[in-house]
Scaffold this motif. Structure first.
Motif: not given
Length: 339
Positions: A138-144, A177-185
């Motif tokens: 079960p998930a409580s949250r995510a930091e993104v 947002a401007e540009g391409r998505v480079l990284r999703i943490s």
């Protein structure tokens, strides 16, 4: 990772001496590889020693003796398989005058398996600005954090999931947002505050170029064609200079042929030509990691009958990426060779 110490179902006897002499707390959860559930016996008055006597729900008996001076805390680790188990038993305390008193114990303890976060390529929707994933508990949250190739962040924050059940598809989104998505943490937490994390790199740049015309059946770059690779080298080097400060980039080269010749020979030829291009770019001074693969006649730009001489299908692709690029039109998963 925070593990909370909780006092669960621990009932003191009415003996004041025992209540004053020891205090018991429970660490009810732990994760595999990060410790074990445990009882902690806090010694607050002089005692001659103690013994923890427990019986686990599956019949396993636990007996641990200990002691110490006032102010000492003894930890009794509960070695158990993965899962939740109920324990019943007592804590027996011996005093300096040889008297004994007991404290009944009744509690649950859980050893959690590895927390698994699952993301498949089709769940990374860069155009739709959303990411789907599942968590094994079960998930409580995510930091993104979503980092663009401009160096700016499209999003950085916390997304609540309020105890969503294990395996339920979860989703995070971010604004344009401007540009391409480079990284999703992504760092995802379960309801016990254990977490697991992953960095995703959906970013890629397809390098435009003139196709090199190889002699029939050859993988050697002809001298008159080298100017085309020189131009491609300049474009790749410029892109690396622009984006390489944000991530470690790689170059992926895909080779293709037309349908003249048999399938096996064409795949071998396309692989050799992709390697030939990679070798030339390396000698030209390109220092980033280079990978190559050949798809022969099996991934044509234009569909043709067998044995058709089609210049459009004698081609290569140059892709800059951080991770192996997702390829939707290839007939088999690439086996990237590193130059």
């Amino acid at each position: 990772m925070n593990v909370r110490l909780l006092l669960l179902c621990l009932t003191l006897t009415p003996l004041c001496a025992l209540a004053d002499a020891v205090r018991v707390s429970l660490q009810p959860q732990a994760a595999v590889g990060k410790g074990l559930p445990a009882l902690q016996v806090h010694i607050e008055e002089p005692i001659a020693g103690f013994e923890v006597r427990l019986k686990r729900g599956d019949g396993k008996e636990v007996r641990v003796k200990g002691g110490g001076e006032p102010g000492v805390t003894r930890t009794v680790q509960l070695e158990q398989p993965e899962g939740r188990f109920h324990y019943e038993g007592e804590l027996v305390v011996r005093f300096p005058d040889a008297e004994e008193a007991s404290m009944p114990l009744s509690f649950d303890a859980e050893l959690l398996g590895p927390l698994k976060l699952t993301v498949v390529p089709e769940d990374v929707d860069v155009q739709g600005r959303k990411l789907r994933f599942t968590l094994s508990r079960p998930a409580s949250r995510a930091e993104v954090t979503v980092l663009m190739d401009t160096g700016k962040k499209a999003f950085e924050g916390e997304v609540p999931f309020d105890g969503a059940p294990a395996g339920k598809p979860l989703e995070v989104t971010w604004p344009a947002a401007e540009g391409r998505v480079l990284r999703i943490s992504l760092k995802a937490f379960d309801t016990s505050d254990f977490y697991t994390a992953v960095d995703l790199f959906p970013w890629r740049v397809d390098i435009p170029h003139e196709e090199v015309n190889f002699p029939s059946g050859s993988a050697e770059v002809p001298v008159p064609e080298r100017r085309k690779l020189d131009a491609s080298h300049a474009l790749i080097a410029d892109a690396v200079k622009r984006y390489g400060r944000f991530a470690e980039l790689r170059l992926y080269i895909l080779g293709h042929t037309d349908t003249v010749g048999d399938t096996a020979s064409n795949r071998k030829l396309s692989l050799a030509r992709a390697r030939g291009i990679a070798t030339y770019l390396r000698k030209k001074g390109l220092e980033l990691p280079i990978f190559y693969e050949g798809f022969g006649e099996e991934s044509p730009l234009e569909a043709t009958p067998d044995e058709t001489d089609a210049a459009a299908n004698r081609r290569a692709e140059y892709i800059l990426a951080v991770e192996p690029p997702a390829l939707s039109s290839t007939p088999f998963p690439p086996q990237w060779r590193k130059l």
